[in-house]
Motif scaffolding. Structure first.
Motif, PDB file in Angstrom:
ATOM      1  N   GLU A 156       0.844  -1.190   0.000  1.00 46.02           N
ATOM      2  CA  GLU A 156       0.000   0.000   0.000  1.00 46.02           C
ATOM      3  C   GLU A 156       0.882   1.244   0.000  1.00 46.02           C
ATOM      4  O   GLU A 156       2.097   1.160   0.132  1.00 46.02           O
ATOM      5  N   SER A 157       0.256   2.391  -0.131  1.00 51.15           N
ATOM      6  CA  SER A 157       1.019   3.641  -0.219  1.00 51.15           C
ATOM      7  C   SER A 157       1.810   3.921   1.059  1.00 51.15           C
ATOM      8  O   SER A 157       2.862   4.545   1.008  1.00 51.15           O
ATOM      9  N   ARG A 158       1.319   3.421   2.174  1.00 52.51           N
ATOM     10  CA  ARG A 158       2.003   3.624   3.448  1.00 52.51           C
ATOM     11  C   ARG A 158       2.540   2.284   3.944  1.00 52.51           C
ATOM     12  O   ARG A 158       1.762   1.397   4.321  1.00 52.51           O
ATOM     13  N   PRO A 159       3.855   2.100   3.962  1.00 59.06           N
ATOM     14  CA  PRO A 159       4.422   0.826   4.440  1.00 59.06           C
ATOM     15  C   PRO A 159       4.066   0.577   5.909  1.00 59.06           C
ATOM     16  O   PRO A 159       4.023   1.523   6.710  1.00 59.06           O
ATOM     17  N   ARG A 160       3.778  -0.661   6.238  1.00 57.29           N
ATOM     18  CA  ARG A 160       3.427  -1.018   7.613  1.00 57.29           C
ATOM     19  C   ARG A 160       4.274  -2.207   8.054  1.00 57.29           C
ATOM     20  O   ARG A 160       4.448  -3.158   7.306  1.00 57.29           O
ATOM     21  N   LYS A 161       4.711  -2.139   9.290  1.00 60.25           N
ATOM     22  CA  LYS A 161       5.456  -3.244   9.873  1.00 60.25           C
ATOM     23  C   LYS A 161       4.474  -4.106  10.661  1.00 60.25           C
ATOM     24  O   LYS A 161       3.813  -3.629  11.584  1.00 60.25           O
ATOM     25  N   TYR A 162       4.351  -5.359  10.242  1.00 61.01           N
ATOM     26  CA  TYR A 162       3.446  -6.295  10.895  1.00 61.01           C
ATOM     27  C   TYR A 162       4.213  -7.191  11.857  1.00 61.01           C
ATOM     28  O   TYR A 162       5.338  -7.601  11.571  1.00 61.01           O
ATOM     29  N   TYR A 163       3.571  -7.493  12.971  1.00 58.63           N
ATOM     30  CA  TYR A 163       4.145  -8.365  13.997  1.00 58.63           C
ATOM     31  C   TYR A 163       3.240  -9.571  14.161  1.00 58.63           C
ATOM     32  O   TYR A 163       2.017  -9.457  14.088  1.00 58.63           O
ATOM     33  N   VAL A 164       3.847 -10.724  14.406  1.00 59.41           N
ATOM     34  CA  VAL A 164       3.084 -11.952  14.620  1.00 59.41           C
ATOM     35  C   VAL A 164       3.881 -12.845  15.573  1.00 59.41           C
ATOM     36  O   VAL A 164       5.124 -12.786  15.605  1.00 59.41           O
TER      37      VAL A 164
END
Length: 115
Positions: A71-79
């Motif tokens: 997406e236009s805004r990078p996101r850091k996902y945690y799991v």
């Protein structure tokens, strides 16, 4: 007294926040979504508390992270990692047992206050 109470409350919340965060990471979450999920459950956590906690959990290998740049805004996902899930399930079991014991003690104390 106020400073002492604030300090003790912070200490009490610290461990419970860790457990709460781990409980929400069975599915990948990014910071803001995690704040919202916890808020919906009645648990308030500031981002200034959450991100250092997530970094610590990652360093402890309880969670892993990855960037989503689709997406236009990078996101850091945690799991949760496999190890993190194992630790979470044990902590949850311990918490349930401790909570039950503490509830019993506090309930008895409350009943004694009535006498």
């Amino acid at each position: 007294m106020s400073n002492l109470l604030d300090s003790l409350t912070t200490e009490l919340r610290r461990g419970t926040l860790t457990l709460a965060v781990l409980s929400q990471l069975r599915t990948p979450q990014y910071g803001y979504s995690l704040v919202q999920l916890l808020k919906e459950s009645g648990i308030t956590i500031d981002q200034s508390t959450l991100y250092p906690l997530l970094r610590r959990l990652e360093k402890q290998e309880l969670v892993s992270s990855s960037w989503d740049t689709s997406e236009s805004r990078p996101r850091k996902y945690y799991v949760l990692s496999d190890y993190g899930l194992e630790i979470f399930l044990k902590l949850k079991e311990d918490w349930m047992s401790i909570s039950k014991e503490l509830y019993t003690i506090l309930r008895e104390d409350e009943e004694n206050d009535v006498d």
